[in-house]
Scaffold this motif. Structure first.
Motif, short mmCIF file in Angstrom:
data_model
loop_
_atom_site.label_atom_id
_atom_site.label_comp_id
_atom_site.label_asym_id
_atom_site.label_seq_id
_atom_site.Cartn_x
_atom_site.Cartn_y
_atom_site.Cartn_z
N LEU A 116 -8.98 1.84 -2.00
CA LEU A 116 -8.52 0.47 -2.26
C LEU A 116 -9.53 -0.55 -1.74
O LEU A 116 -9.78 -1.57 -2.40
CB LEU A 116 -7.15 0.23 -1.65
CG LEU A 116 -5.99 0.93 -2.37
CD1 LEU A 116 -4.72 0.86 -1.53
CD2 LEU A 116 -5.76 0.31 -3.75
N ARG A 117 -10.13 -0.29 -0.60
CA ARG A 117 -11.14 -1.22 -0.07
C ARG A 117 -12.39 -1.24 -0.95
O ARG A 117 -12.99 -2.30 -1.15
CB ARG A 117 -11.47 -0.88 1.38
CG ARG A 117 -10.31 -1.27 2.28
CD ARG A 117 -10.64 -1.17 3.73
NE ARG A 117 -9.47 -1.59 4.51
CZ ARG A 117 -9.28 -1.30 5.76
NH1 ARG A 117 -10.17 -0.58 6.42
NH2 ARG A 117 -8.21 -1.71 6.40
N ARG A 146 -6.67 -7.98 -2.05
CA ARG A 146 -5.90 -7.50 -0.90
C ARG A 146 -5.38 -8.70 -0.14
O ARG A 146 -6.13 -9.61 0.20
CB ARG A 146 -6.80 -6.66 0.01
CG ARG A 146 -6.11 -6.12 1.24
CD ARG A 146 -7.13 -5.30 2.05
NE ARG A 146 -6.52 -4.69 3.20
CZ ARG A 146 -6.48 -5.25 4.42
NH1 ARG A 146 -7.02 -6.43 4.63
NH2 ARG A 146 -5.90 -4.62 5.41
N VAL A 187 0.53 -5.25 3.90
CA VAL A 187 -0.61 -5.49 3.03
C VAL A 187 -0.16 -5.29 1.60
O VAL A 187 0.58 -4.36 1.30
CB VAL A 187 -1.78 -4.52 3.35
CG1 VAL A 187 -2.94 -4.74 2.41
CG2 VAL A 187 -2.23 -4.69 4.78
N GLU A 205 -11.56 -3.28 -3.84
CA GLU A 205 -11.58 -4.70 -3.46
C GLU A 205 -13.02 -5.21 -3.46
O GLU A 205 -13.30 -6.28 -4.00
CB GLU A 205 -10.94 -4.88 -2.08
CG GLU A 205 -10.92 -6.32 -1.61
CD GLU A 205 -10.39 -6.48 -0.21
OE1 GLU A 205 -10.09 -7.63 0.17
OE2 GLU A 205 -10.28 -5.48 0.55
N TYR A 249 -1.57 -5.28 -2.59
CA TYR A 249 -2.73 -5.19 -3.49
C TYR A 249 -2.30 -5.63 -4.88
O TYR A 249 -1.20 -5.32 -5.33
CB TYR A 249 -3.25 -3.76 -3.54
CG TYR A 249 -3.82 -3.29 -2.24
CD1 TYR A 249 -5.16 -3.50 -1.94
CD2 TYR A 249 -3.03 -2.65 -1.30
CE1 TYR A 249 -5.68 -3.09 -0.74
CE2 TYR A 249 -3.54 -2.24 -0.09
CZ TYR A 249 -4.87 -2.46 0.18
OH TYR A 249 -5.38 -2.05 1.38
N THR A 308 -6.82 4.20 1.53
CA THR A 308 -7.33 2.96 2.11
C THR A 308 -8.80 2.76 1.75
O THR A 308 -9.21 1.67 1.34
CB THR A 308 -7.15 2.96 3.64
OG1 THR A 308 -5.75 3.03 3.92
CG2 THR A 308 -7.73 1.71 4.27
N SER A 344 0.81 -1.21 0.00
CA SER A 344 0.00 0.00 0.00
C SER A 344 0.85 1.27 0.00
O SER A 344 0.50 2.26 -0.62
CB SER A 344 -0.97 0.01 1.18
OG SER A 344 -0.27 -0.09 2.40
#
Length: 71
Positions: free
Chosen positions: A29-30, A40, A50, A33, A52, A26, A10
């Motif tokens: 990216l979530r 992830r 973490v 996902e 990605y 964050t 990340s």
């Protein structure tokens, strides 16, 4: 931002995005996902790590975005 096809930590994703906060990165990216665009992988290490990675649909969208920016 273009993400290489390899997986990235990340922090490496954030490097070219100087105008974005870690919190917003964050959240984004979530959301990606949840949308099936990235995978992830969290590692139980100290410090926490973490990574990605783009999924096939994420790579297709990346390609489409690149084509739009060229045209």
């Amino acid at each position: 931002m273009t993400m290489p096809l390899m997986s990235l930590r990340s922090g490496r994703v954030w490097e070219p995005l100087r105008g974005i906060t870690p919190k917003v990165l964050t959240q984004t990216l979530r959301a990606m996902e949840r949308g099936g665009l990235v995978i992830r992988a969290a590692y139980d290490e100290n410090p926490p790590r973490v990574k990605y990675e783009l999924t096939a649909p994420g790579r297709r969208r990346r390609g489409a975005a690149a084509r739009r920016s060229l045209g």
